[in-house]
Design a protein around this motif. Sequence first.
Motif, mmCIF file in Angstrom:
data_model
loop_
_atom_site.group_PDB
_atom_site.id
_atom_site.type_symbol
_atom_site.label_atom_id
_atom_site.label_comp_id
_atom_site.label_asym_id
_atom_site.label_seq_id
_atom_site.Cartn_x
_atom_site.Cartn_y
_atom_site.Cartn_z
ATOM 1 N N THR A 307 0.830 -1.205 0.000
ATOM 2 C CA THR A 307 0.000 0.000 0.000
ATOM 3 C C THR A 307 0.866 1.256 0.000
ATOM 4 O O THR A 307 0.550 2.244 -0.665
ATOM 5 C CB THR A 307 -0.939 0.001 1.225
ATOM 6 N N LEU A 308 1.967 1.212 0.744
ATOM 7 C CA LEU A 308 2.869 2.360 0.777
ATOM 8 C C LEU A 308 3.539 2.580 -0.578
ATOM 9 O O LEU A 308 3.808 3.720 -0.968
ATOM 10 C CB LEU A 308 3.934 2.155 1.855
ATOM 11 N N LEU A 309 3.786 1.499 -1.310
ATOM 12 C CA LEU A 309 4.350 1.631 -2.651
ATOM 13 C C LEU A 309 3.310 2.224 -3.597
ATOM 14 O O LEU A 309 3.609 3.152 -4.356
ATOM 15 C CB LEU A 309 4.824 0.262 -3.157
ATOM 16 N N ALA A 310 2.085 1.699 -3.551
ATOM 17 C CA ALA A 310 0.960 2.230 -4.335
ATOM 18 C C ALA A 310 -0.316 1.623 -3.750
ATOM 19 O O ALA A 310 -0.409 0.396 -3.624
ATOM 20 C CB ALA A 310 1.086 1.852 -5.806
ATOM 21 N N PRO A 311 -1.303 2.444 -3.379
ATOM 22 C CA PRO A 311 -2.496 1.939 -2.683
ATOM 23 C C PRO A 311 -3.193 0.768 -3.388
ATOM 24 O O PRO A 311 -3.633 -0.183 -2.730
ATOM 25 C CB PRO A 311 -3.404 3.166 -2.622
ATOM 26 N N GLU A 312 -3.272 0.820 -4.720
ATOM 27 C CA GLU A 312 -4.002 -0.254 -5.409
ATOM 28 C C GLU A 312 -3.300 -1.602 -5.269
ATOM 29 O O GLU A 312 -3.944 -2.654 -5.311
ATOM 30 C CB GLU A 312 -4.210 0.088 -6.891
ATOM 31 N N LYS A 518 15.004 4.156 -8.138
ATOM 32 C CA LYS A 518 15.846 4.937 -7.223
ATOM 33 C C LYS A 518 16.126 6.328 -7.793
ATOM 34 O O LYS A 518 16.247 7.302 -7.053
ATOM 35 C CB LYS A 518 17.179 4.206 -6.979
ATOM 36 N N GLN A 519 16.218 6.396 -9.115
ATOM 37 C CA GLN A 519 16.499 7.680 -9.772
ATOM 38 C C GLN A 519 15.257 8.561 -9.840
ATOM 39 O O GLN A 519 15.339 9.783 -9.704
ATOM 40 C CB GLN A 519 17.047 7.424 -11.177
ATOM 41 N N ASN A 520 14.075 7.931 -10.053
ATOM 42 C CA ASN A 520 12.813 8.660 -10.156
ATOM 43 C C ASN A 520 11.683 7.712 -9.767
ATOM 44 O O ASN A 520 11.192 6.953 -10.611
ATOM 45 C CB ASN A 520 12.611 9.182 -11.580
ATOM 46 N N PRO A 521 11.260 7.721 -8.480
ATOM 47 C CA PRO A 521 10.283 6.735 -8.005
ATOM 48 C C PRO A 521 9.001 6.674 -8.836
ATOM 49 O O PRO A 521 8.546 5.577 -9.197
ATOM 50 C CB PRO A 521 10.002 7.184 -6.568
ATOM 51 N N GLN A 522 8.410 7.827 -9.135
ATOM 52 C CA GLN A 522 7.137 7.832 -9.863
ATOM 53 C C GLN A 522 7.307 7.259 -11.272
ATOM 54 O O GLN A 522 6.544 6.388 -11.709
ATOM 55 C CB GLN A 522 6.579 9.250 -9.941
ATOM 56 N N LYS A 523 8.317 7.708 -11.975
ATOM 57 C CA LYS A 523 8.562 7.244 -13.341
ATOM 58 C C LYS A 523 8.985 5.762 -13.349
ATOM 59 O O LYS A 523 8.559 4.985 -14.204
ATOM 60 C CB LYS A 523 9.645 8.105 -13.996
ATOM 61 N N GLY A 524 9.810 5.381 -12.372
ATOM 62 C CA GLY A 524 10.277 4.001 -12.299
ATOM 63 C C GLY A 524 9.142 3.021 -12.046
ATOM 64 O O GLY A 524 9.058 1.965 -12.698
ATOM 65 N N LEU A 525 8.251 3.365 -11.099
ATOM 66 C CA LEU A 525 7.108 2.489 -10.791
ATOM 67 C C LEU A 525 6.148 2.432 -11.962
ATOM 68 O O LEU A 525 5.636 1.356 -12.308
ATOM 69 C CB LEU A 525 6.392 2.986 -9.534
ATOM 70 N N GLN A 526 5.923 3.585 -12.599
ATOM 71 C CA GLN A 526 4.994 3.605 -13.736
ATOM 72 C C GLN A 526 5.528 2.762 -14.896
ATOM 73 O O GLN A 526 4.763 2.050 -15.559
ATOM 74 C CB GLN A 526 4.748 5.044 -14.203
ATOM 75 N N GLY A 527 6.832 2.825 -15.141
ATOM 76 C CA GLY A 527 7.423 2.005 -16.191
ATOM 77 C C GLY A 527 7.223 0.519 -15.914
ATOM 78 O O GLY A 527 6.886 -0.267 -16.809
ATOM 79 N N TYR A 528 7.430 0.140 -14.651
ATOM 80 C CA TYR A 528 7.215 -1.251 -14.221
ATOM 81 C C TYR A 528 5.778 -1.687 -14.506
ATOM 82 O O TYR A 528 5.532 -2.737 -15.110
ATOM 83 C CB TYR A 528 7.544 -1.340 -12.729
#
Length: 574
Positions: A307-312, A518-528
């Motif tokens: 949840t802390l990483l992303a609520p969904e 690590k370089q950009n959390p929002q962009k990195g998670l979205q890419g994943y």
Amino acid sequence: MSAITIPQRPARTFLGEEFELTTWEQLQPFYENLKKRAIHSVDDLRQWFLDKSELESYLSENFAWRYIRMTCDTGSELYQKEFNDFVENFQPYLSAYGNELDKKALESPYLGELKDRGFDITLRSMKKAIEIFREENIPIQTQIQTEQAKYGAIVGAMTVNIDGEEVTLQKASDYLQSTDRALRELVWNELQVRRFESKDQLDELLNTLRGLRHQLAVNAGFANFRDYMFAALGRFDYTPQDCFNFHESVSKAVVPMLNDMAAERKEALQLDSLRPWDFKVDPQNRPPLKPFSTGEELLEKTITCFTLLAPELGDYLRVMKAMGHLDLESRKGKAPGGYNYPLEEIGVPFIFMNATSNLRDLVTLLHEGGHAVHNFVTRDLLLNSFKNPPAEVAELASMSMELLTMDYWNVFFDNEEELRRAKIQHLESIIETLPWVATIDKFQHWLYENPAHSIEERQTMWLQIYEQFSDSITDWSSFEEFKKYIWQKQLHIYEVPFYYIEYGMAQLGAIGVWRNYKQNPQKGLQGYLNALKLGYTAPISAIYAAANIPFDFSKEYITELMNFVQEELEGLKG
């Protein structure tokens, strides 16, 4: 926290809502319908694919539950019977009809009008399946599945006696983290002796499987089972030579790191001789980490972490909990290992594992939870074939999740020093993973390139390969016999042959995903997530590209990633 919604199974428009599988005769009319149905337009063809997908999803989930029940209770004759019933009385027919339906689809003049993304990937897989299908292989495949199931029963029944208590091998392994070296040696020896007792049985089981698998390959026109499996697994994006290149790259770029780690451990523990039972204990002789006590606590903390990483992401695990789709704790009679099993009708998977209370269990649930996320984000794709990516992609989902959640492991460790230790242990385990993957993969290539080998030749080759990818510091003296059989603990060799190199490829990808994060959390998670949402509607390289990482296992790239991991480790160690 948002209220969760329990997903509903889509309406069965082709099978009908009341359908329940009992006999082949009851199922056959649906296959005959698909086989004989006239297709007069691209809309007819699309509906045909949808009906076929509905049927396959129902059967996949039916089989899944049989497998899940059997592995949760290997001692149940009923569950074993139900599993064998599907393998023996349904799958032979499904293989034959599957081939007929693949041919029908590929002969349609409307194929070129199917513009939905993903059909090209599905169709190339169907073409490959037709190429390798042989009628005479149907009974062999049935026999193979029956034999493979024996491995879980053999290993699931293994227990050892520790301090007067009969415990599973998984639970006994926790003692290897003890600061009492004499106890570690005792337990390690008990584990090896128990496995050694079943070595002949497991050798003979592999001999049986090897013979059946080789015959399968020869019947299909292949020189060996390895080449057959590259076709059967749909490895369109790389070749056996690429695997050999991976082995060589790991040998040069990662194995020296193993030696450095072993030397550090030996010095830190102040040992004259580093022994096989010295690898799980903390190097500073601190008590083992205990991130949770019960399966319930493990699940709740993992939900918080997601949840802390992303609520969904947390909501996905909450749904699974509400539906009872988890069996987490180790117990006698339960099959070894862990898995996330997709349930293709409902779209909510099942997670199975053997948790005791250690860090490895925590990482296992994060790993399987990554697979579960993958199932959730692809559940609405048009066809079930779109939802089933190859393992190189599936394992990217799971291994990346292990690393992406690391910033939130304080949920499990409120002590800063323990948190730091946990991260160090996990990163070091990644360095250990790549050589082990290379070891198992290279061994499997040899097993099937040499299908007439003797047990003695197998032992010799195993030791030769093992030495290439292990450190040169560990002292195995007096225990060489046990060393010959380490491979028998790797269930993939028995149950899912050649499904292992993917862990190495995906581990590299996961490090790349984590570096992006690590370089950009929002962009990195979205890419994943962008990569995961593609399911299997694009080639592997394009899916990796969606995550902004290369599908590359060259020595240069592996070295680059290992340098990044080393930098992170040094930062944690101070």
